[in-house]
Design a protein around this motif. Structure first.
Motif, PDB file in Angstrom:
ATOM      1  N   LEU A   1       0.830  -1.207   0.000  1.00  0.00           N
ATOM      2  CA  LEU A   1       0.000   0.000   0.000  1.00  0.00           C
ATOM      3  C   LEU A   1       0.863   1.256   0.000  1.00  0.00           C
ATOM      4  N   ALA A   2       1.907   1.252   0.836  1.00  0.00           N
ATOM      5  CA  ALA A   2       2.790   2.424   0.943  1.00  0.00           C
ATOM      6  C   ALA A   2       3.463   2.718  -0.403  1.00  0.00           C
ATOM      7  N   ILE A   3       3.759   1.671  -1.152  1.00  0.00           N
ATOM      8  CA  ILE A   3       4.376   1.858  -2.472  1.00  0.00           C
ATOM      9  C   ILE A   3       3.317   2.316  -3.485  1.00  0.00           C
TER      10      ILE A   3
ATOM     11  N   THR B   1       9.675   5.743   3.624  1.00  0.00           N
ATOM     12  CA  THR B   1      10.548   6.441   4.573  1.00  0.00           C
ATOM     13  C   THR B   1       9.780   7.440   5.446  1.00  0.00           C
ATOM     14  N   ASP B   2       8.443   7.523   5.291  1.00  0.00           N
ATOM     15  CA  ASP B   2       7.641   8.384   6.185  1.00  0.00           C
ATOM     16  C   ASP B   2       7.806   7.894   7.621  1.00  0.00           C
ATOM     17  N   GLY B   3       7.871   8.860   8.550  1.00  0.00           N
ATOM     18  CA  GLY B   3       8.092   8.501   9.960  1.00  0.00           C
ATOM     19  C   GLY B   3       7.074   7.518  10.506  1.00  0.00           C
ATOM     20  N   TRP B   4       5.786   7.734  10.182  1.00  0.00           N
ATOM     21  CA  TRP B   4       4.745   6.874  10.758  1.00  0.00           C
ATOM     22  C   TRP B   4       4.797   5.461  10.167  1.00  0.00           C
TER      23      TRP B   4
ATOM     24  N   ASP C   1      -0.804   4.439  15.635  1.00  0.00           N
ATOM     25  CA  ASP C   1       0.037   4.934  14.544  1.00  0.00           C
ATOM     26  C   ASP C   1      -0.726   4.889  13.208  1.00  0.00           C
ATOM     27  N   MET C   2      -1.471   3.803  12.993  1.00  0.00           N
ATOM     28  CA  MET C   2      -2.207   3.638  11.734  1.00  0.00           C
ATOM     29  C   MET C   2      -3.369   4.631  11.624  1.00  0.00           C
TER      30      MET C   2
ATOM     31  N   LEU D   1       7.514  -1.114  15.184  1.00  0.00           N
ATOM     32  CA  LEU D   1       6.561  -1.690  16.151  1.00  0.00           C
ATOM     33  C   LEU D   1       6.186  -3.112  15.760  1.00  0.00           C
ATOM     34  N   TRP D   2       6.045  -3.349  14.448  1.00  0.00           N
ATOM     35  CA  TRP D   2       5.712  -4.696  13.966  1.00  0.00           C
ATOM     36  C   TRP D   2       6.831  -5.675  14.345  1.00  0.00           C
ATOM     37  N   VAL D   3       8.093  -5.241  14.149  1.00  0.00           N
ATOM     38  CA  VAL D   3       9.236  -6.113  14.482  1.00  0.00           C
ATOM     39  C   VAL D   3       9.236  -6.419  15.990  1.00  0.00           C
ATOM     40  N   ILE D   4       8.990  -5.378  16.809  1.00  0.00           N
ATOM     41  CA  ILE D   4       8.953  -5.576  18.271  1.00  0.00           C
ATOM     42  C   ILE D   4       7.832  -6.555  18.649  1.00  0.00           C
TER      43      ILE D   4
END
Lengths: 138, 155
Positions: A65-67, A75-78, A130-131, A85-88
Motif C-alpha cells: 500500500l505504501a508503495i 521512509t515516512d516517519g509513521w 500509529d495507523m 513496532l511490527w518487528v517488536i
C-alpha cells in the motif's frame, strides 16, 4: 491489485493478528485461572497460525500500500514507526509462543508470561494508534 | 498511483474506538469459536463442558462490551462525517451487518447462557449449546462482509 483490495487485505491481516493476540490472552487467562491447561492446549495451535498469517499479511500488504499510494513513502516517519513496532510485536509474540511450548508439563513462567502479554498488547495498541493518527503525514 | 484525501483530526478518536472495538469484537468471537469447536470435538463430557463455558463467558465478558464500543463509535463517526442520511451502500452494509449481528449476539448469549445453566445442574450441554455455539460462525461471516464494505467502500 487496486487500492481497495490492498487496503482490505491489509486490514484483514491486522484483524487476524489481533485475533491471534486475543487467543494468546485467552490462553494466559485459562492457565492462570485453572489448575490444568486443557483450554490453553486446545487454543494454542490456532493462536500460532493466526498470529503468523495475520502478522505477515498485515506487513506485506501494508508495504505494498505504501508503495502504491503516491502520498505515502516507505521512509515516512509513521510508516517506519509501524515497521519497527511490527518487528517488536513479532519478537514478543514469538517469545510468547515459544514459552507455551512446555504448557503440558505446567512449566510456564507465569510472571514472565504476564509481562510479555502486557508488552504485546502495548505494541499492537501503539501500532493501531500509529495507523489511525498517522503522525507526520499530510 | 492513488491520491488520498486526509481526514480531519477530530475524526481520529471516534475512528480509533470504532476500529479498536471491531478488532476486539472479532478477536473475542474468534476465541469463542475456537472454544466451542474444541468443545464439540471433545469426547470427555467434563472437558467439553469446560471448553464450552470458556467460550460462553468470552462471548458475555468480551464480545458484548466490544460490540457496544464498536457500534457506539460507529454512530459517533457517522455523525461527525454528517453521513446520517447518506444512501451510500457501504454505510448501509455496515449498519445492516452491525444490527443483524447485534441481534444474533443477543440470541447467542441467551442460548449459551441457558445451556451453561443446564450443564451446571448436571444435565449435559444438549442441542441448545450446539446452536448457540454455531451462531458465532455466522457472526464471523457477517463481520468479514463488514470489513470488506468498510475498506473497499462500494458505492
Amino acid at each position: 491489485m487496486g487500492y481497495s483490495t490492498l487496503l482490505f487485505l491489509h486490514v484483514l491481516g491486522a484483524f487476524t493478528l489481533i485475533a491471534g493476540v486475543g487467543l494468546f490472552l485467552a490462553i494466559l487467562l485459562a492457565v492462570r485461572r485453572q489448575p490444568d491447561t486443557l483450554v490453553a492446549q486446545r487454543m494454542l495451535p490456532t493462536a500460532r497460525v493466526l498470529w503468523a498469517v495475520g502478522g505477515l499479511s498485515a506487513l506485506v500488504f501494508g508495504i505494498w500500500l505504501a508503495i502504491h499510494v503516491s502520498q505515502y513513502s516507505l521512509t515516512d516517519g509513521w510508516i517506519l514507526g509501524a515497521i519497527v513496532l511490527w518487528v517488536i510485536a513479532s519478537a514478543i509474540g514469538g517469545r510468547i509462543s515459544a514459552g507455551y511450548k512446555n504448557l503440558a508439563d505446567g512449566s510456564l513462567a507465569q510472571s514472565e508470561a504476564l509481562v510479555m502479554h502486557g508488552l504485546l498488547v502495548l505494541s499492537v495498541l501503539l501500532l493501531l494508534l500509529d495507523m489511525i493518527y498517522k503522525p507526520g503525514a499530510g | 498511483m492513488m491520491v488520498l484525501a486526509i481526514r480531519p483530526d477530530s475524526w481520529n478518536f471516534p475512528l480509533l474506538l470504532h476500529v479498536g472495538g471491531a478488532m476486539l469484537l472479532v478477536a473475542s468471537i474468534t476465541v469463542a469459536i475456537v472454544a466451542f469447536v474444541q468443545s464439540w470435538r471433545e469426547a470427555d463430557p467434563d472437558s467439553s463442558a469446560r471448553l464450552f463455558r470458556f467460550g460462553a463467558l468470552t462471548m458475555f465478558f468480551a464480545a458484548l462490551p466490544s460490540f457496544i464500543v464498536m457500534r457506539g463509535a460507529a454512530q459517533w463517526i457517522v455523525s461527525k462525517e454528517h453521513l446520517e442520511n447518506s444512501n451510500v451502500s457501504w454505510i448501509g452494509i455496515g449498519f445492516g451487518t452491525s444490527d443483524l449481528s447485534g441481534l444474533i449476539l443477543i440470541i447467542t448469549l441467551i442460548l449459551t447462557g441457558i445451556a451453561l445453566r443446564r450443564s451446571r445442574r448436571g444435565g449435559g450441554l444438549g442441542k441448545l449449546a450446539k446452536v448457540g455455539g454455531a451462531l458465532p460462525l455466522l457472526l464471523m461471516v457477517l463481520y468479514l462482509v463488514a470489513i470488506w464494505a468498510m475498506t473497499t467502500k462500494p458505492s
